[in-house]
Design a protein around this motif. Structure first.
Motif, PDB file in Angstrom:
ATOM      1  N   VAL A  39       0.861  -1.186   0.000  1.00  0.00           N
ATOM      2  CA  VAL A  39       0.000   0.000   0.000  1.00  0.00           C
ATOM      3  C   VAL A  39       0.897   1.236   0.000  1.00  0.00           C
ATOM      4  CG1 VAL A  39      -1.855   1.218   1.193  1.00  0.00           C
ATOM      5  CG2 VAL A  39      -1.749  -1.295   1.294  1.00  0.00           C
ATOM      6  N   LEU A  40       0.836   1.968  -1.096  1.00  0.00           N
ATOM      7  CA  LEU A  40       1.675   3.169  -1.232  1.00  0.00           C
ATOM      8  C   LEU A  40       1.028   4.358  -0.523  1.00  0.00           C
ATOM      9  CD1 LEU A  40       2.732   2.820  -4.972  1.00  0.00           C
ATOM     10  CD2 LEU A  40       4.045   2.232  -2.913  1.00  0.00           C
ATOM     11  N   LYS A  41       1.844   5.330  -0.069  1.00  0.00           N
ATOM     12  CA  LYS A  41       3.277   5.290  -0.254  1.00  0.00           C
ATOM     13  C   LYS A  41       3.979   4.690   0.961  1.00  0.00           C
ATOM     14  CE  LYS A  41       3.235   9.826  -2.584  1.00  0.00           C
ATOM     15  NZ  LYS A  41       3.715  11.206  -2.452  1.00  0.00           N
ATOM     16  N   GLY A  42       3.322   4.727   2.089  1.00  0.00           N
ATOM     17  CA  GLY A  42       3.978   4.475   3.365  1.00  0.00           C
ATOM     18  C   GLY A  42       4.679   3.132   3.505  1.00  0.00           C
ATOM     19  N   SER A  67      -8.599   7.272   2.145  1.00  0.00           N
ATOM     20  CA  SER A  67      -9.872   6.992   2.814  1.00  0.00           C
ATOM     21  C   SER A  67     -10.422   8.253   3.465  1.00  0.00           C
ATOM     22  CB  SER A  67      -9.697   5.875   3.846  1.00  0.00           C
ATOM     23  OG  SER A  67      -8.856   6.294   4.875  1.00  0.00           O
ATOM     24  N   GLU A  96       1.079  -3.157   4.800  1.00  0.00           N
ATOM     25  CA  GLU A  96       0.827  -1.785   5.264  1.00  0.00           C
ATOM     26  C   GLU A  96       1.944  -1.344   6.209  1.00  0.00           C
ATOM     27  OE1 GLU A  96      -0.673   0.839   4.913  1.00  0.00           O
ATOM     28  OE2 GLU A  96      -2.820   0.679   4.564  1.00  0.00           O
ATOM     29  N   ASP A 100      -4.447   2.473  11.385  1.00  0.00           N
ATOM     30  CA  ASP A 100      -4.884   3.503  12.336  1.00  0.00           C
ATOM     31  C   ASP A 100      -6.385   3.296  12.580  1.00  0.00           C
ATOM     32  OD1 ASP A 100      -5.353   5.955  13.601  1.00  0.00           O
ATOM     33  OD2 ASP A 100      -3.911   7.022  12.369  1.00  0.00           O
ATOM     34  N   GLY A 102      -8.261   1.959  10.460  1.00  0.00           N
ATOM     35  CA  GLY A 102      -8.569   0.710   9.759  1.00  0.00           C
ATOM     36  C   GLY A 102      -9.344   0.924   8.471  1.00  0.00           C
ATOM     37  N   ARG A 162      10.204  10.156   5.170  1.00  0.00           N
ATOM     38  CA  ARG A 162      10.010   8.755   4.760  1.00  0.00           C
ATOM     39  C   ARG A 162      11.341   8.018   4.661  1.00  0.00           C
ATOM     40  NH1 ARG A 162       4.634   8.217   2.922  1.00  0.00           N
ATOM     41  NH2 ARG A 162       3.761  10.002   1.848  1.00  0.00           N
TER      42      ARG A 162
HETATM   43  C1  PRP Z   1      -1.437   5.849   5.994  1.00  0.00           C
HETATM   44  C2  PRP Z   1      -0.995   4.399   6.069  1.00  0.00           C
HETATM   45  C3  PRP Z   1      -2.250   3.637   5.842  1.00  0.00           C
HETATM   46  C4  PRP Z   1      -3.329   4.564   6.376  1.00  0.00           C
HETATM   47  C5  PRP Z   1      -3.776   4.081   7.710  1.00  0.00           C
HETATM   48  O1  PRP Z   1      -1.434   6.246   4.670  1.00  0.00           O
HETATM   49  O2  PRP Z   1      -0.027   4.105   5.093  1.00  0.00           O
HETATM   50  O3  PRP Z   1      -2.473   3.341   4.471  1.00  0.00           O
HETATM   51  O4  PRP Z   1      -2.755   5.864   6.527  1.00  0.00           O
HETATM   52  O5  PRP Z   1      -4.797   4.910   8.213  1.00  0.00           O
HETATM   53  P1  PRP Z   1      -6.239   4.366   8.505  1.00  0.00           P
HETATM   54  O6  PRP Z   1      -6.112   3.057   9.201  1.00  0.00           O
HETATM   55  O7  PRP Z   1      -6.829   5.446   9.399  1.00  0.00           O
HETATM   56  O8  PRP Z   1      -6.985   4.263   7.211  1.00  0.00           O
HETATM   57  P2  PRP Z   1      -1.565   7.785   4.261  1.00  0.00           P
HETATM   58  O9  PRP Z   1      -3.006   8.095   3.963  1.00  0.00           O
HETATM   59  O10 PRP Z   1      -0.911   8.654   5.286  1.00  0.00           O
HETATM   60  O11 PRP Z   1      -0.809   7.861   2.878  1.00  0.00           O
HETATM   61  P3  PRP Z   1       0.728   7.567   2.566  1.00  0.00           P
HETATM   62  O12 PRP Z   1       0.975   6.110   2.924  1.00  0.00           O
HETATM   63  O13 PRP Z   1       0.823   7.819   1.108  1.00  0.00           O
HETATM   64  O14 PRP Z   1       1.561   8.499   3.404  1.00  0.00           O
END
Ligand code: PRP
Length: 173
Positions: A39-42, A67, A96, A100, A102, A162
């Motif tokens: 799951v990008l980008k993290g 989301s 992932e 957080d 979810g 990052r």
């Molecule tokens: C972060 C992380 C997950 C998501 C988790 O991504 O990589 O995909 O948040 O949060 P949640 O459980 O509340 O849905 P982010 O939206 O920060 O994007 P990034 O990975 O591109 O930085």
């Protein structure tokens, strides 16, 4: 401006955990081919470190979703990038960096499950259980952490940080 931060996980602690998770995955999926969906980008750093330690045949693809929380327990997401490879009949492991609320993982799992993979599981380096809004099963979790904003090892603050090899908690003023 340098933001205040506190060390949370060293590069060495992360490396050890990634190795442990890779061993578990390699044992659990022995004899099967894996399709990793990062799951990008993290998750880019975690996924690339993890896949190099797997001993099962693994291919990789990517997904990116944003989301939105609509109510306490409901959300929706927009897909910004979808996997190229079909997931039907494949053993799929979603990678992932952090779970957080979810919501993102829920949306991704629902999207992939609709294509009938042979199996579908989630592996996350970090989990913030206190923030969970939707039920989601996490097969592999590196570290459960408190409800704090973390940066490094793929995770950003306004797209910075990052590339740090360790993980820090960002502190408010
Ligand atoms: C972060 C992380 C997950 C998501 C988790 O991504 O990589 O995909 O948040 O949060 P949640 O459980 O509340 O849905 P982010 O939206 O920060 O994007 P990034 O990975 O591109 O930085």
């Amino acid at each position: 401006m340098e933001l205040k931060k506190r060390p949370l996980l060293t590069a060495g602690q992360i490396r050890k955990k990634v190795e442990e998770i890779a061993q578990r995955i390699s044992a659990d999926y022995a004899g099967r081919d894996l399709l990793l969906i990062a799951v990008l980008k993290g998750s880019l750093i975690f996924a690339s470190d993890l896949m190099r330690r797997l001993t099962v045949p693994s291919s990789v693809d990517f997904i990116r979703a944003r989301s939105y929380c609509q109510t306490h327990s409901q959300g929706r997401c927009d897909f910004l990038l979808l996997p190229e490879q079909p997931v039907t009949g494949r053993h799929v492991l979603v990678i992932e960096d952090i779970i957080d609320t979810g919501l993102t993982a829920r949306c991704i799992v629902d999207y992939l499950a609709a294509q009938n993979p042979a199996s579908l599981e989630i592996c996350t380096l970090l989990d913030k259980p206190a923030r969970r809004n939707v039920q989601i099963h996490l097969r592999y979790v590196g570290f459960a952490i408190d409800n704090e904003f973390v940066v490094g090892y793929g995770m950003d603050y306004e797209e910075q940080g990052r590339n740090r090899p360790d993980i820090h908690v960002l502190l408010g003023d």
